[in-house]
Design a protein around this motif. Sequence first.
Motif, PDB file in Angstrom:
ATOM      1  N   HIS A  54     -18.377 -13.864  27.694  1.00  0.00           N
ATOM      2  CA  HIS A  54     -17.103 -14.583  27.835  1.00  0.00           C
ATOM      3  C   HIS A  54     -15.897 -13.641  27.880  1.00  0.00           C
ATOM      4  O   HIS A  54     -14.759 -14.101  27.758  1.00  0.00           O
ATOM      5  N   ARG A  87     -29.239 -27.907  21.505  1.00  0.00           N
ATOM      6  CA  ARG A  87     -28.008 -28.204  22.258  1.00  0.00           C
ATOM      7  C   ARG A  87     -27.668 -29.698  22.150  1.00  0.00           C
ATOM      8  O   ARG A  87     -26.500 -30.079  22.095  1.00  0.00           O
ATOM      9  N   HIS A 117     -22.902 -22.673  16.976  1.00  0.00           N
ATOM     10  CA  HIS A 117     -23.305 -22.032  18.244  1.00  0.00           C
ATOM     11  C   HIS A 117     -24.794 -22.276  18.431  1.00  0.00           C
ATOM     12  O   HIS A 117     -25.546 -22.293  17.454  1.00  0.00           O
ATOM     13  N   ASP A 120     -28.294 -21.048  24.943  1.00  0.00           N
ATOM     14  CA  ASP A 120     -28.319 -22.037  26.034  1.00  0.00           C
ATOM     15  C   ASP A 120     -29.466 -21.869  27.028  1.00  0.00           C
ATOM     16  O   ASP A 120     -29.550 -22.636  27.995  1.00  0.00           O
TER      17      ASP A 120
HETATM   18 MG    MG Z   1     -22.494 -20.899  25.026  1.00  0.00          MG
END
Ligand code: MG
Length: 140
Positions: A54, A87, A117, A120
Amino acid sequence: MAIERTLSIIKPDATKRNLTGKINAKFEEAGLRIVAQKRIHLSAAQAGQFYAEHSERPFYGELCEFMSSEPVVVQVLEGEGAIAKNREVMGATNPANAAEGTIRKEFALSVGENSVHGSDSPDSAKREVGFFFSGLELVG
Ligand code: MG
Ligand code: DAT
């Protein structure tokens, strides 16, 4: 579906509010087993390395500062399809969009301070588990 392992982090907003047990109960109720867990205080540089993907995003500085502001609980969750299941249990990144009953719907304060967190994908799970845990810390 295969048994998988995924990396989870209980973020500073949640550890600060003493929510670790309530969040862990959500994982266990969903059939995710906590197979490794420790409480650590990341430096901003370590948070930056963890969230390197990121680094070009406008919120990166804020994210690294937040993730190093208080201790976090890093953990490995195991179960059938654990990566996708976690998730689901977490809910959408922005708590305003998170489904009823999810961790972020119940506990997150904002899109930035969103309590948890979760890896993914299988590739990110492998990298992220290895970022925090050595082979010796992972029971077979
Ligand atoms: Mg992420
Ligand atoms: P997730 O944590 O759901 O995988 P992500 O990988 O897109 O979401 O982003 C990582 C974290 O960065 C997210 O949990 C919170 C922060 N973040 C994402 N989008 C943001 C935004 N628009 N403003 C502030 N923080 C944001």
